[in-house]
Design a protein around this motif. Structure first.
Motif, short mmCIF file in Angstrom:
data_model
loop_
_atom_site.label_atom_id
_atom_site.label_comp_id
_atom_site.label_asym_id
_atom_site.label_seq_id
_atom_site.Cartn_x
_atom_site.Cartn_y
_atom_site.Cartn_z
N ASN A 159 0.83 -1.21 0.00
CA ASN A 159 0.00 0.00 0.00
C ASN A 159 0.86 1.26 0.00
O ASN A 159 0.56 2.22 -0.70
CB ASN A 159 -0.94 0.01 1.20
CG ASN A 159 -2.10 -0.93 1.06
OD1 ASN A 159 -2.46 -1.33 -0.04
ND2 ASN A 159 -2.67 -1.32 2.18
N LEU A 172 0.82 3.95 -2.97
CA LEU A 172 0.54 5.37 -2.71
C LEU A 172 1.68 6.25 -3.21
O LEU A 172 1.45 7.35 -3.72
CB LEU A 172 0.30 5.60 -1.22
CG LEU A 172 -1.05 5.12 -0.71
CD1 LEU A 172 -1.05 5.05 0.81
CD2 LEU A 172 -2.15 6.04 -1.19
N ILE A 228 0.42 6.06 6.10
CA ILE A 228 -0.79 6.20 5.29
C ILE A 228 -1.18 4.84 4.71
O ILE A 228 -2.36 4.50 4.61
CB ILE A 228 -0.61 7.26 4.20
CG1 ILE A 228 -0.36 8.63 4.82
CG2 ILE A 228 -1.81 7.31 3.26
CD1 ILE A 228 -1.52 9.16 5.65
N GLY A 229 -0.19 4.03 4.33
CA GLY A 229 -0.47 2.67 3.85
C GLY A 229 -1.11 1.81 4.93
O GLY A 229 -1.98 0.98 4.64
N PHE A 279 -4.72 2.98 5.19
CA PHE A 279 -5.41 2.48 4.00
C PHE A 279 -5.69 0.98 4.12
O PHE A 279 -6.76 0.49 3.75
CB PHE A 279 -4.60 2.80 2.76
CG PHE A 279 -5.30 2.55 1.46
CD1 PHE A 279 -6.48 3.21 1.16
CD2 PHE A 279 -4.78 1.67 0.53
CE1 PHE A 279 -7.13 2.97 -0.05
CE2 PHE A 279 -5.42 1.44 -0.67
CZ PHE A 279 -6.61 2.10 -0.96
N ASN A 333 -9.34 -0.73 4.24
CA ASN A 333 -9.68 -1.79 3.29
C ASN A 333 -10.07 -3.09 3.99
O ASN A 333 -10.85 -3.87 3.46
CB ASN A 333 -8.54 -2.05 2.32
CG ASN A 333 -8.52 -1.05 1.19
OD1 ASN A 333 -9.53 -0.45 0.85
ND2 ASN A 333 -7.35 -0.85 0.62
N ARG A 370 -14.23 -1.61 3.70
CA ARG A 370 -14.47 -1.97 2.30
C ARG A 370 -15.37 -3.20 2.12
O ARG A 370 -16.25 -3.19 1.25
CB ARG A 370 -13.14 -2.17 1.60
CG ARG A 370 -13.28 -2.38 0.11
CD ARG A 370 -11.92 -2.31 -0.56
NE ARG A 370 -12.06 -2.46 -1.98
CZ ARG A 370 -11.54 -3.46 -2.67
NH1 ARG A 370 -10.82 -4.37 -2.06
NH2 ARG A 370 -11.72 -3.53 -3.96
N ASN A 398 -13.23 1.93 -4.47
CA ASN A 398 -11.81 2.10 -4.14
C ASN A 398 -11.46 3.57 -3.95
O ASN A 398 -10.69 3.92 -3.05
CB ASN A 398 -10.95 1.48 -5.23
CG ASN A 398 -11.04 -0.02 -5.27
OD1 ASN A 398 -11.50 -0.65 -4.33
ND2 ASN A 398 -10.62 -0.61 -6.37
N LEU A 435 -10.09 5.46 -0.53
CA LEU A 435 -8.94 6.35 -0.52
C LEU A 435 -9.31 7.69 0.09
O LEU A 435 -8.54 8.28 0.85
CB LEU A 435 -8.40 6.52 -1.95
CG LEU A 435 -7.07 7.23 -2.10
CD1 LEU A 435 -5.97 6.46 -1.37
CD2 LEU A 435 -6.72 7.37 -3.56
N THR A 494 -9.57 7.31 3.76
CA THR A 494 -8.22 7.31 4.31
C THR A 494 -7.70 8.73 4.46
O THR A 494 -7.08 9.07 5.48
CB THR A 494 -7.28 6.47 3.42
OG1 THR A 494 -7.79 5.15 3.33
CG2 THR A 494 -5.87 6.45 3.97
N SER A 510 -6.76 10.43 7.97
CA SER A 510 -5.39 10.91 8.18
C SER A 510 -5.36 12.38 8.58
O SER A 510 -4.34 12.84 9.10
CB SER A 510 -4.55 10.69 6.93
OG SER A 510 -4.91 11.59 5.91
#
Length: 142
Positions: A11, A15, A57-58, A61, A65, A69, A92, A96, A99, A103
């Motif tokens: 991820n 990104l 951030i990954g 995410f 997910n 998700r 998707n 994002l 996310t 964040s």
């Protein structure tokens, strides 16, 4: 647990690539007020901070997910079937965008300038990179 760490690395890489290709996808930190634009090229020795920011951030995410998700995909199943699966790109992009919103409450911020173009194109880029990287033996979900 090891597969989740590999997914976080994938991820973060996805990104980074999306931020490199799309100018509207930025990651900035509270410690350094400058945005990490276009593949994280900044001045000085901030490389470790940039890598950690993308991994953070990954991680967010990956958590989005993993938990949000599946519920959204289940609720939007009729629309996904009606559009022959193309609505998955919008899902998707929404993940994002979620996310990015989550964040904003952390020291590392993901900013997306427009939902339609930047988020959708970033979602496509991230999906393709995740698909290719999932062929790595340790990245498969069990």
């Amino acid at each position: 647990m090891g597969a989740f760490i590999v997914r976080v690395l994938i991820n973060g890489l996805a990104l980074w690539v999306a931020g490199w290709i799309l100018p509207g996808l930025d990651i900035s930190t509270a410690a350094t007020s400058n945005a990490v634009n276009n593949a994280g090229i900044t001045q000085g020795g901030e490389t470790l901070g940039i890598v950690l920011a993308y991994l953070f951030i990954g991680l967010i995410f990956g958590i989005v997910n993993a938990f949000v998700r599946p519920l959204v995909k289940l609720l939007s199943l009729p629309i996904t079937i009606l559009t022959l699966g193309l609505f998955t790109i919008i899902i998707n992009a929404a993940m994002l965008y979620l996310t990015a919103w989550l964040s904003s409450y952390t020291p590392v911020h993901l900013t997306i300038d427009s939902f339609f173009w930047t988020a959708v194109l970033a979602a496509i880029i991230i999906s393709v990179i995740s698909l290719v990287a999932s062929w790595i033996p340790g990245a498969r979900r069990r």
